[in-house]
Write an enzyme that holds these catalytic residues in place. Structure first.
Site, PDB file in Angstrom:
ATOM      1  N   HIS A  87       0.858  -1.190   0.000  1.00  6.75           N
ATOM      2  CA  HIS A  87       0.000   0.000   0.000  1.00  6.75           C
ATOM      3  C   HIS A  87       0.890   1.236   0.000  1.00  6.75           C
ATOM      4  O   HIS A  87       1.996   1.203   0.549  1.00  6.75           O
ATOM      5  CB  HIS A  87      -0.906  -0.019   1.242  1.00  6.75           C
ATOM      6  CG  HIS A  87      -2.001   1.003   1.165  1.00  6.75           C
ATOM      7  ND1 HIS A  87      -1.785   2.338   1.443  1.00  6.75           N
ATOM      8  CD2 HIS A  87      -3.301   0.898   0.818  1.00  6.75           C
ATOM      9  CE1 HIS A  87      -2.923   3.001   1.278  1.00  6.75           C
ATOM     10  NE2 HIS A  87      -3.855   2.151   0.892  1.00  6.75           N
ATOM     11  N   GLU A 135      -3.843   2.682  -7.029  1.00  7.16           N
ATOM     12  CA  GLU A 135      -4.324   3.843  -6.278  1.00  7.16           C
ATOM     13  C   GLU A 135      -3.340   5.000  -6.467  1.00  7.16           C
ATOM     14  O   GLU A 135      -2.209   4.917  -5.973  1.00  7.16           O
ATOM     15  CB  GLU A 135      -4.371   3.542  -4.780  1.00  7.16           C
ATOM     16  CG  GLU A 135      -5.329   2.461  -4.375  1.00  7.16           C
ATOM     17  CD  GLU A 135      -5.583   2.467  -2.868  1.00  7.16           C
ATOM     18  OE1 GLU A 135      -6.742   2.335  -2.480  1.00  7.16           O
ATOM     19  OE2 GLU A 135      -4.622   2.623  -2.090  1.00  7.16           O
TER      20      GLU A 135
HETATM   21  O1  G3P Z   1      -6.581   1.560   0.736  1.00  7.53           O
HETATM   22  C1  G3P Z   1      -7.578   2.433   0.369  1.00  7.53           C
HETATM   23  C2  G3P Z   1      -7.102   3.805   0.215  1.00  7.53           C
HETATM   24  O2  G3P Z   1      -5.779   4.085   0.182  1.00  7.53           O
HETATM   25  C3  G3P Z   1      -7.993   4.775  -0.417  1.00  7.53           C
HETATM   26  O3  G3P Z   1      -8.285   5.638   0.608  1.00  7.53           O
HETATM   27  O4  G3P Z   1      -9.586   7.261   1.812  1.00  7.53           O
HETATM   28  O5  G3P Z   1      -9.101   7.602  -0.610  1.00  7.53           O
HETATM   29  O6  G3P Z   1     -10.711   5.833   0.098  1.00  7.53           O
HETATM   30  P1  G3P Z   1      -9.503   6.627   0.459  1.00  7.53           P
END
Ligand code: G3P
Length: 213
Positions: A87, A135
């Protein structure tokens, strides 16, 4: 997939409460919800809910003389079914990631490997994790979703990951965010603040799930 991170709203008693809400909705709405609580909360939650509980990370170690590490074996014993890896808030070097994927496989744990972009996702696809999650770090925790800000990242990511199913995350908060991500080929979404920080968590999850229908 809901990452509880280390938010107070999803720690200890709050974590169990949120896990139960997720379980209730998963059963009632017939959707797959995976939850990733903190390590300390895994054993209690895994005993109390039937939906899959994943760890947020593991270290590349087998049981033995290591201090302050988390092994694949320990999360398996705690009741986890899998783990997030790499992550952006818990980055790993490539060799460690590779070792962790092998160790997770050895203990029949499902791996979800995170990356920030398509090029890097392509590289970790060689390690054959069960899922890849893209992400963009700059969108994490914000109100602008990856689905809106970077749609091509999703469609290109799907092509780059080949047979490995892709999850996407960062800023996912609405049904429309989920709908767009799935339409672009993602198999699911990975999110945190949209649920954990919501004043009505059940309502927030139901809103997200409506984007899957
Ligand atoms: O692991 C999920 C994350 O990093 C996304 O976070 O708060 O943008 O949904 P968020």
């Amino acid at each position: 997939m809901i990452n509880f991170k280390a938010y107070a709203e999803s720690t200890g008693k709050n974590a169990l409460e949120l896990a139960k809400i997720c379980e209730k909705i998963a059963i009632k709405e017939d959707v797959n919800i995976i939850i990733c609580p903190q390590f300390m909360d895994i054993p209690v939650i895994a005993r109390k809910v039937k939906i899959p509980v994943f760890a947020q990370h593991i270290d590349p170690i087998e049981p033995g003389a290591f201090t302050g590490h988390i092994s694949a074996f320990s999360i398996k014993e705690a009741g986890a079914k899998g783990t997030l890896l790499n992550h952006s808030e818990k980055k790993m070097i490539f060799d460690s990631l590779s070792l962790c994927i092998s160790m997770a496989k050895k203990y029949s744990l499902i791996t979800v490997c995170c990356e920030r972009d398509v090029t890097r996702a392509c590289a970790i696809a060689q390690l054959k994790p069960d899922f890849i999650a893209i992400e963009p770090p700059e969108l994490i925790g914000g109100d602008l979703s990856v689905s809106t800000a970077k749609p091509t990242l999703i469609s290109d990511g799907v092509k780059a990951c080949g047979k490995i199913p892709l999850l996407v995350g960062a800023g996912i908060k609405t049904a429309e965010d989920v709908r767009r991500a799935l339409k672009l080929g993602a198999k699911g979404v990975l999110l945190a603040s949209g649920v954990v920080k919501a004043s009505d968590k059940e309502k927030a999850i139901l809103e997200l799930i409506s984007g899957m229908k």
